[in-house]
Design an enzyme around this catalytic site. Structure first.
Site, PDB file in Angstrom:
ATOM      1  N   TRP A  84       0.875  -1.176   0.000  1.00  0.00           N
ATOM      2  CA  TRP A  84       0.000   0.000   0.000  1.00  0.00           C
ATOM      3  C   TRP A  84       0.913   1.227   0.000  1.00  0.00           C
ATOM      4  O   TRP A  84       1.803   1.339   0.836  1.00  0.00           O
ATOM      5  CB  TRP A  84      -0.854  -0.049   1.261  1.00  0.00           C
ATOM      6  CG  TRP A  84      -1.798   1.084   1.424  1.00  0.00           C
ATOM      7  CD1 TRP A  84      -2.687   1.566   0.494  1.00  0.00           C
ATOM      8  CD2 TRP A  84      -1.978   1.874   2.594  1.00  0.00           C
ATOM      9  NE1 TRP A  84      -3.400   2.601   1.034  1.00  0.00           N
ATOM     10  CE2 TRP A  84      -3.009   2.819   2.317  1.00  0.00           C
ATOM     11  CE3 TRP A  84      -1.396   1.885   3.866  1.00  0.00           C
ATOM     12  CZ2 TRP A  84      -3.452   3.744   3.255  1.00  0.00           C
ATOM     13  CZ3 TRP A  84      -1.846   2.814   4.796  1.00  0.00           C
ATOM     14  CH2 TRP A  84      -2.862   3.729   4.485  1.00  0.00           C
ATOM     15  N   ASP A 107      -0.181  -4.992   9.723  1.00  0.00           N
ATOM     16  CA  ASP A 107      -1.198  -4.075   9.226  1.00  0.00           C
ATOM     17  C   ASP A 107      -2.419  -4.935   8.932  1.00  0.00           C
ATOM     18  O   ASP A 107      -2.379  -5.794   8.050  1.00  0.00           O
ATOM     19  CB  ASP A 107      -0.706  -3.372   7.955  1.00  0.00           C
ATOM     20  CG  ASP A 107      -1.708  -2.324   7.457  1.00  0.00           C
ATOM     21  OD1 ASP A 107      -1.355  -1.530   6.570  1.00  0.00           O
ATOM     22  OD2 ASP A 107      -2.859  -2.307   7.948  1.00  0.00           O
ATOM     23  N   LYS A 149     -13.131  -0.951   6.390  1.00  0.00           N
ATOM     24  CA  LYS A 149     -13.700  -1.871   5.412  1.00  0.00           C
ATOM     25  C   LYS A 149     -14.697  -2.821   6.061  1.00  0.00           C
ATOM     26  O   LYS A 149     -15.794  -3.025   5.549  1.00  0.00           O
ATOM     27  CB  LYS A 149     -12.619  -2.715   4.732  1.00  0.00           C
ATOM     28  CG  LYS A 149     -11.324  -2.021   4.433  1.00  0.00           C
ATOM     29  CD  LYS A 149     -11.397  -1.049   3.272  1.00  0.00           C
ATOM     30  CE  LYS A 149     -10.019  -0.675   2.792  1.00  0.00           C
ATOM     31  NZ  LYS A 149      -9.277   0.213   3.696  1.00  0.00           N
TER      32      LYS A 149
END
Lengths: 410, 434
Positions: A138, A220, A256
């Site tokens: 990312w 993460d 999310k």
């Protein structure tokens, strides 16, 4: 003369530019496979039913005030979020050596963790400690660690473009050769952008090397539940590392899996060796938070905390998460089937082997350009697509577009 | 090999860890305990205090007559509406926040007809509270103040100021943080002369952090005459003003007047930053509704500065949370709501003025030594009593009344139930402790 007169324009963020270009495109069949958010089969954002229910409860609850949350955040959120990551029966939690800091989304959690590590890990203010991020990763990982003060951010091998899978040898080499005490940012599941995760056996090997070489584990975790549909399955890697005695940080995002993108609900879980170390770490993190945002926002935190702490709501939430995960899995299956049915050159197993929101299609930059310019199907230059952008209405068009692209463009 | 020792003497997890053949050092073993946040400690002491008449006057929130924070019925109604609005979708907002919010927040400070707005030289960024705004402003200055040279301060803060401010600039990488004299204990007001003296000595390109109104923590502000003198000095010495405006409207009950110094600088064509908060004026503390205003000299730099602000935000918190900002934007965009809200703020101010007057009167009646005019000359949430450290300690230990160590207190926390006790206690402190 303005003091800002010579400030250069910062380069645009690729994914935002892609969405902007998509918006301006007037083609009737255009498809946006760029943005990293969930979409229903009607290509709309989805407010989880459990979230709607809990929001209503909150707004009608006159006993709730609008005061500042504590600096470290809403206690009920912090403990519930850590439990979700580590498991209800986590021995580490029972030992009292797990703590947390509520943060602004996953980004905020990463930033607080990074700031802490830069100040207090591997010496004091050791900005030279290498930070390894996967290649690719990312794109914000780099910025977060760099702005936190780390000077040496390096890639570790991850994606093998030739075999369209994990470069296990590459990962192992990098782990063996990294300087001791280097920090490694690991994606807990549903790797962004490749959708390719290590298998449990591969995780075990990674853990063994990291332990031996004294490397620091920073997870993460932005997609727990969203990847496989199972919270426990998606947290397997984190829990394994904790059971192996690692002290670690885990940045969690609820953007999310709760669909709360705009309320910025995140949590930095801290696993320390014991209560005493934990307390000292949290005291320093509190100081860091005080100079960043002082107190985190309450609205989203309450929604998540109420949901996680209420058995019925928790079950309902897991169901909502599974709904999203299942739709993604369905799109994966269908896309692969359609490409095979069309006789599209190449192999397409990776579409269903990969997991989570994203898939690394394997399309090269020229093919990506063709997809965008000729077929008005928008995806990242890396070949990454957001599976959530696929719907029953556009999947045929997308499959045909990929077929045409791969056949015509090399 | 150094042993880590569990504070309760237990062996528990350390044994397990040992059994797995890992070093028993924690990697965090050298992390020291951070000095406790003074505010947190004070509040904790207050909570442990069992005295029936205890009063906490050191809080950061506006309390109503019942001693509670509250939101107006209007805000409550709007939050309900937003909750049930089917058109609102849970998308990521932009890094600079909701456009409707930043537009209204900007207009509130500068006035809709401000030249800078008309000329498109103003950048507004939604932030996580006032702290987020100050942090973002500090990051922008650190990275971009004078691209050619290497700027690393100094930043000047008032003495006293909010105790988190210095830390925020330091966290942004600006170590050179200095003070200018501001509060004069003798005069019980702003020592303008000394302030000007200190600033005259400051190097060019200094950033001066200024309270636009309702100074925290003293409540004492400069007069318009002094603001004019100060801005002349700043222009002459090429200083960069960074305004703090955490409670616009809550000082004079007048939004224009509370933002006057910012408007003055803008009208003079100066560049400036202004950190705003809507916590107090909306009672939305938990929602962290903040805003960073940036007035530029040239519109040609706007997009570049915005892009750099976005870049900073992306690595700090990525995007702000929208809930509170939506409420504020809804109110500020609707003329009827706007008026109702302003009236609500005015009544908060009126109550504050009443408390100040009654406190002054009580102290006078008790024969309290010294002048207490400063109580009513100050404005906003805070008030600096002028009590010294020993007197403040006396209040805490003997009277169970909690003030900031610097003698400042939150006026709104005084109400008809505790006013007499507070006044008597101040009188006692002044007459028995020196």
């Amino acid at each position: 003369m303005s003091i800002f007169a010579e400030v250069p324009q910062a380069p645009p963020v690729a994914v935002f530019k892609l969405t902007a270009d998509f918006r301006e495109d007037t083609h009737a069949q255009k498809v946006n496979l760029g943005v990293g958010a969930y979409r229903t089969d009607d290509c709309l954002p989805w407010v989880l039913p459990v979230v709607k229910k809990v929001e209503k409860m909150i707004v009608e609850d006159n006993s709730l005030n609008h005061e500042y949350l504590p600096i470290l955040g809403l206690p009920e959120l912090r403990s519930a979020a850590s439990k979700v990551a580590l498991g209800d029966d986590s021995p580490a939690i029972k030992d009292g050596r797990v703590g947390a800091v509520q943060a602004l989304g996953g980004t905020g959690a990463l930033r607080i963790g990074a700031e802490f590590l830069r100040r207090w890990y591997n010496g004091t203010n050791n900005t030279a400690t290498p930070v390894y991020v996967s290649a690719p990763t990312w794109e914000n990982h780099n910025a977060v660690f760099s702005d936190a003060g780390f000077k040496d951010i390096r890639p570790y091998h991850y994606w093998d473009g030739a075999k369209k899978g994990l470069d296990v040898t590459g990962i192992m080499d990098d782990l063996e050769n990294a300087p001791e005490h280097s920090i490694f940012v690991l994606h807990a599941c549903a790797h962004n952008p490749t959708g390719t995760d290590p298998t449990p056996d591969e995780w075990k090997t990674i853990a063994e090397v990291m332990k031996r070489r004294k490397l620091f584990v920073f997870f993460d975790s932005a997609y727990q539940g969203f990847a496989s549909g199972s919270l426990d399955k998606d947290a397997w890697a984190i829990r394994y590392f904790v059971s192996e005695g690692f002290e670690l940080l885990c940045a969690q995002s609820f953007s999310k899996n709760f669909g709360l993108y705009n309320e910025r609900v995140g949590n930095l879980t801290v696993v320390a060796q014991d209560k005493d170390n934990l307390a000292r770490v949290l005291s320093q993190m509190e100081k860091i938070v005080r100079t960043t945002w002082s107190n985190p926002p309450s609205q989203g935190a309450r929604i998540v905390a109420i949901t996680l702490n209420n058995p019925d709501l928790f079950i309902e939430w897991k169901g909502n998460v599974k709904t999203m995960a299942d739709r993604v899995l369905l799109m994966r299956d269908q896309l692969k089937d359609k490409l095979i049915a069309l006789g599209t050159p190449g192999t397409w197993d990776h579409i269903t082997q990969q997991i989570g929101m994203f898939s690394f299609t394997g399309l090269n930059p020229k093919q990506v350009q063709y997809m965008i310019k000729e077929k008005h199907v928008y995806l990242m230059a890396s070949g990454r697509i957001n599976m959530c952008g696929l719907t029953s209405k556009n999947i045929d068009y997308v499959a045909e577009s990929i077929h045409e692209t791969v056949s015509k463009v090399q | 090999m150094r042993q880590t020792c569990n504070s309760d003497g237990g062996v528990g997890s350390t044994e397990n860890v040992k059994a797995r053949g890992i070093t028993i050092f924690s990697i965090f073993v050298d992390t020291p305990t951070a000095a406790p946040n003074p505010e947190t400690k004070l509040l904790a002491d207050f909570k442990k205090d069992t005295h029936l008449s205890k009063v906490y006057l050191a809080g950061r929130e506006y309390l109503n007559e019942e001693g509670q924070t509250s939101v107006s019925p209007l805000i409550g109604k709007i939050m309900q509406q937003i909750c049930t609005d089917p058109t609102l979708c849970p998308e990521y907002p932009s890094s600079v926040g909701l456009p409707e919010f930043t537009r209204r927040a900007t207009e509130l400070v500068l006035g809709r007809d401000c030249h800078a707005i008309v000329e498109n030289r103003v950048l507004g960024v939604q932030t996580v509270g006032c702290t987020g705004a100050v942090r973002l402003g500090a990051e922008l200055l650190k990275h971009w103040y004078n691209v050619r040279g290497v700027w690393c301060g100094p930043v000047y803060l008032s003495s006293p100021c909010d105790d988190s401010l210095a830390g925020i600039f330091e966290a942004a990488g600006i170590q050179d943080v200095r003070r200018y004299r501001y509060w004069d204990t003798e005069q019980r007001g702003v020592c303008v002369q000394k302030m000007m003296e200190d600033l005259e000595m400051a190097p060019e390109q200094s950033v001066i952090v200024l309270s636009a109104s309702a100074h925290c923590p003293t409540g004492s502000d400069l007069s318009q005459k002094h603001w004019r003198l100060l801005t002349q000095l700043m222009v002459r010495c090429r200083f960069f003003p960074f305004f703090l405006l955490p409670a616009q409207g809550l000082c004079h009950g007048d939004f224009e007047q509370d933002a006057w110094p910012v408007r003055l600088c803008a009208s003079l064509g100066m560049e400036l930053l202004c950190a705003q908060s809507f916590s107090h004026s909306f009672g939305l503390y938990g929602e962290r509704v903040g805003h960073l205003l940036c007035v530029l000299k040239q519109s040609s730099t706007l997009l570049a500065v915005q892009s750099q602000a976005e870049k900073q935000v992306r690595a700090l918190w990525s995007r702000p949370s929208v809930g509170g900002a939506r409420v504020v934007a809804t109110v500020l965009s609707n003329p009827a709501h706007h008026v109702e809200w302003q009236e609500g703020v005015k009544s908060m101010v009126e109550r504050g003025i009443l408390v100040r007057e009654r406190l002054r009167e009580k102290l006078r009646l008790l024969g309290c030594p010294g002048s207490w005019d400063h109580l009513i000359q100050q404005g906003g949430l805070y008030c600096c009593t002028g009590l010294n450290v020993q007197q403040v300690e006396f209040l805490e230990k003997r009277r169970h009344i909690y003030l900031h160590p610097n003698g400042c207190l939150n006026v709104s926390a005084i109400n008809s139930r505790n006013l007499d006790y507070v006044a008597e206690s101040i009188h006692l402190a002044l007459t028995s402790v020196f």
